[in-house]
Enzyme design. Structure first.
Site, PDB file in Angstrom:
ATOM      1  N   LEU A 122       0.926  -1.186   0.003  1.00 38.09           N
ATOM      2  CA  LEU A 122      -0.272   0.223  -0.030  1.00 38.09           C
ATOM      3  C   LEU A 122       0.840   1.256  -0.073  1.00 38.09           C
ATOM      4  CD1 LEU A 122      -2.605   1.673   0.433  1.00 38.09           C
ATOM      5  CD2 LEU A 122      -2.592   1.213   2.827  1.00 38.09           C
ATOM      6  N   ILE A 154       8.082  -2.027   2.161  1.00 35.96           N
ATOM      7  CA  ILE A 154       7.057  -3.557   1.945  1.00 35.96           C
ATOM      8  C   ILE A 154       7.668  -4.778   2.550  1.00 35.96           C
ATOM      9  CG2 ILE A 154       5.699  -4.975   0.539  1.00 35.96           C
ATOM     10  CD1 ILE A 154       5.048  -1.812   0.346  1.00 35.96           C
ATOM     11  N   THR A 155       6.931  -5.034   3.881  1.00 34.70           N
ATOM     12  CA  THR A 155       7.134  -6.041   4.689  1.00 34.70           C
ATOM     13  C   THR A 155       7.168  -7.424   4.057  1.00 34.70           C
ATOM     14  OG1 THR A 155       6.324  -4.716   6.580  1.00 34.70           O
ATOM     15  CG2 THR A 155       6.850  -7.129   6.882  1.00 34.70           C
ATOM     16  N   GLN A 335      15.476   2.079  31.691  1.00 36.51           N
ATOM     17  CA  GLN A 335      15.940   2.769  32.980  1.00 36.51           C
ATOM     18  C   GLN A 335      16.060   2.044  33.989  1.00 36.51           C
ATOM     19  OE1 GLN A 335      16.218   5.966  32.007  1.00 36.51           O
ATOM     20  NE2 GLN A 335      16.862   6.725  34.377  1.00 36.51           N
ATOM     21  N   GLU A 362       0.943   0.168  10.438  1.00 36.88           N
ATOM     22  CA  GLU A 362      -0.281  -0.136  10.334  1.00 36.88           C
ATOM     23  C   GLU A 362      -1.210   1.094  10.947  1.00 36.88           C
ATOM     24  OE1 GLU A 362      -1.795  -4.127  10.722  1.00 36.88           O
ATOM     25  OE2 GLU A 362       0.402  -4.711  10.013  1.00 36.88           O
TER      26      GLU A 362
END
Lengths: 382, 249
Positions: A122, A154-155, A335, A362
């Site tokens: 997308l 794009i994963t 921390q 997303e």
């Protein structure tokens, strides 16, 4: 799904994650890759088909089970989930939700078994949060479309066998209505991959640019068989995905809390464990409380999704709260670990970098806020 | 060839065991339970025999309260074909279990019984041997390797200081040691399918066995806590303490 089977699924994933994946986290960080044998094991375990209906060879779990498994997967490095993440989520759900029976029959069984990897295209160089303004063009020529454009970040693109591609079919409509979703085989002529992106965290997950140059796509590969539905499909896909990602955030928060408590109890300063100090205790309590709140929100929303209620707003609330929560929990975890938390030897160091993405992909936190406010107004104004 | 795999539900190996305040046993309330790890190895071995087309059916049997069905379900998800649940709330000791298994063997006629060498809760390491004695079958205990051929089974046994290989006639009893195999994770689709597999229920009475305990547990105690060490200033002091306090020489 009955509770016993759900518990059994959850317990199996939990064991696999803790016994098999957690010991490999360091290796994934160093190699920037998930070992090939782990990919095979994830396939054997059946996780690729988690959300694909049983009639197409998947598990077809309900949302409540989906998030329980997400809680477990979130316990370890996100790279492992990413191996099947797109088949579970954005890379398959377009076909699951809006595909024609023929499209489902052709693609879903292979996505469920992990034989093929699905990927969702997308985002573009100029199009991120403004997703409706997709510039990639698909022009109809006879019984095919010719696609031109560039997709970004794009994963799983380097592993993908099939893309769910968003492209503009109607140039006269510059908005959502002009966008269509296509199923595009990754070996189509004219598809080229950019080099793998160098990222801040989530090492071992692979993203890259995907270039489409005069790529021919059969007309029957439009998801749902109709033009102009693509943006709607994408939003439905993201709706469900947001609840799942929120579950992942909760799981990662649990891991960070586990690491933090363990360190606080064992680390001694001023002659006693730092867990004895109230300022440390305050950080632990804040993290615990926020993680529990997110968990409750995710479970509640998953239940409503399963009952068929509209959950667009709730899914956005989940994604917004859970991703921001895990960011704060990771910050406190570093921390509490002090100097050690800044060193690559501790798990919290990579999780601190990994979780930053949850607030961005997303749908950014800001987009979630807009969705929430829009849905509130819509409900009020009717 | 039918293979019978007895499995026991025990406290999960990762749980930190706590002894009850009255020292009558270990705390089981709200404690995570799982299949005895040695039994998991037995189930895995049976499945490998099935995959090698040596075994044709795998029957998993467990004894105890209703929750045992969860453990049977785990074996079914791994690949066992069906289950038998011997329902009882009586505390089961090795002799009673061996007698109950003998009765089940009489009904099922397996050619091979593969079971864990011991359960990690009571560490008895007796049931397999007792069952072999009651049935008059040969036994190969502490197996680290199995090979079946021509109605016989070769069992490599882990013994003190090495390995012993024995050849047994079938039917036989094999008990598993840690190094026999690495049990698989049940796949998620198989967990869903396991729901549809059959678990038959029976009782000690139906099997004609009196399971009443023969032994009385007098008390259960936690291991003695390790005391902190001491630092010595000189070698002479160390030698002195080793000699006079620890009495190592």
């Amino acid at each position: 799904m009955d509770l016993e089977t759900r518990a059994h699924l959850k317990e199996t994933v939990r064991r696999f994650v803790r016994e098999r994946l957690v010991p490999l986290e360091r290796k994934v960080e160093e190699d920037d890759a998930v070992p090939a044998e782990v990919r095979a094991e994830l396939k054997r375990l059946g996780l690729f088909g988690l959300t694909i209906p049983a009639e197409y060879g998947g598990l077809g779990v309900d949302m409540a089970t989906d998030v329980e498994i997400a809680f477990e997967l979130g316990w370890t490095s996100p790279a492992f989930r990413s191996v099947m993440g797109t088949n579970i989520g954005i890379g398959s759900q377009g076909i699951v939700i809006d595909g024609t029976p023929e499209q489902k029959k052709k693609w879903l069984p292979k996505l469920a078994s992990g034989e093929i990897v699905g990927s969702f295209a997308l985002t573009e160089p100029d199009i991120g949060s403004d997703a409706a303004s997709v510039k990639t063009r698909a022009v109809k020529r006879g019984d095919r479309y010719v696609v031109n454009g560039t997709k970004r970040f794009i994963t799983n693109a380097p592993y993908a066998n099939v893309f769910t591609l968003m492209a503009r079919t109607d140039p006269s409509d510059p908005g959502a209505g002009g966008v269509s979703a296509f199923i595009v085989a990754a070996d189509s002529k004219g598809i080229r991959l950019g080099k793998a992106d160098a990222k801040m965290g989530q090492r071992g997950t692979k993203t890259c640019d995907v270039f489409f140059e005069d790529v021919e796509v059969p007309a029957e590969n439009i998801i749902g068989g109709r033009e102009g539905q693509g943006f709607k499909t994408a939003m439905k896909v993201l709706d469900r995905g947001r609840i799942h990602i929120s579950g992942i955030c909760v799981g990662t928060a649990e891991r960070l809390i586990h690491e933090s408590v363990g360190y606080a109890v064992n680390r001694k300063q001023f002659g006693k464990p730092i867990a004895d100090f109230q300022l440390i205790q305050a950080m632990l309590a804040d993290s615990r409380t926020e993680a529990s709140a997110a968990r409750a929100l995710v479970l509640e929303t998953a239940g409503r999704y399963d009952r068929g209620e509209r959950t667009t707003m709730d899914a956005a609330c989940c994604k917004y709260f859970a991703s921001e929560m895990v960011g704060r929990v990771a910050d406190r975890a570093v921390q509490i670990h002090g100097g050690a938390g800044y060193m690559a030897e501790t798990a919290v160091e990579h999780f601190y970098r990994d979780v930053r993405l949850f607030r961005i992909y997303e749908g950014t936190s800001q987009i979630q806020q807009l969705v929430i406010a829009r849905e509130m107004r819509r409900a009020f104004e009717g | 060839m039918k293979v019978l795999v007895p499995i026991k539900r025990v406290v999960d190996a990762n749980v930190k065991i706590r002894v009850k305040a009255d020292k009558t046993g270990v705390e089981l309330a709200n404690v995570k339970m799982a299949m005895n790890p040695f039994d998991e190895i037995a189930v895995e071995e049976a499945i490998r025999l099935f995959e090698a087309k040596v075994a044709t059916e795998i029957v998993a049997v467990s004894m105890g309260g209703q929750a045992c069905q969860e453990t049977i379900r785990t074996a079914l998800a791994m690949g066992a074909d069906r289950g038998i649940h011997v329902k009882t709330d009586v505390e089961l000791q090795p002799l009673a279990v061996a007698k109950l298994l003998k009765a089940i063997v009489a009904k099922e006629n397996p050619q091979l019984v593969i079971m864990g060498k011991q359960a990690i809760d009571d560490d008895c390491n007796q049931t397999g041997q007792m069952l072999a004695g009651l049935l008059g079958w040969p036994q190969g205990t502490f197996a680290s390797k199995l090979a079946l051929a021509a109605g016989k089974i070769t069992v490599t046994r882990e013994i003190d200081g090495g390995l012993e290989t024995v050849l047994l006639d079938l039917p036989a009893i094999v008990t598993t040691d840690l190094r026999l195999n690495q049990p698989r994770y049940a796949s998620l689709p198989n967990i869903m399918k396991a729901k549809k597999k059959l678990i038959a229920e029976t009782t000690p009475a139906e099997l004609g066995v009196d399971p009443a305990p023969r032994l009385t547990t007098l008390k259960v105690e936690e291991p003695v806590k390790r005391k902190g060490g001491v630092k010595v200033k000189t070698v002479q002091e160390l030698v002195d303490k080793l000699h006079n306090e620890a009495k190592v020489f």
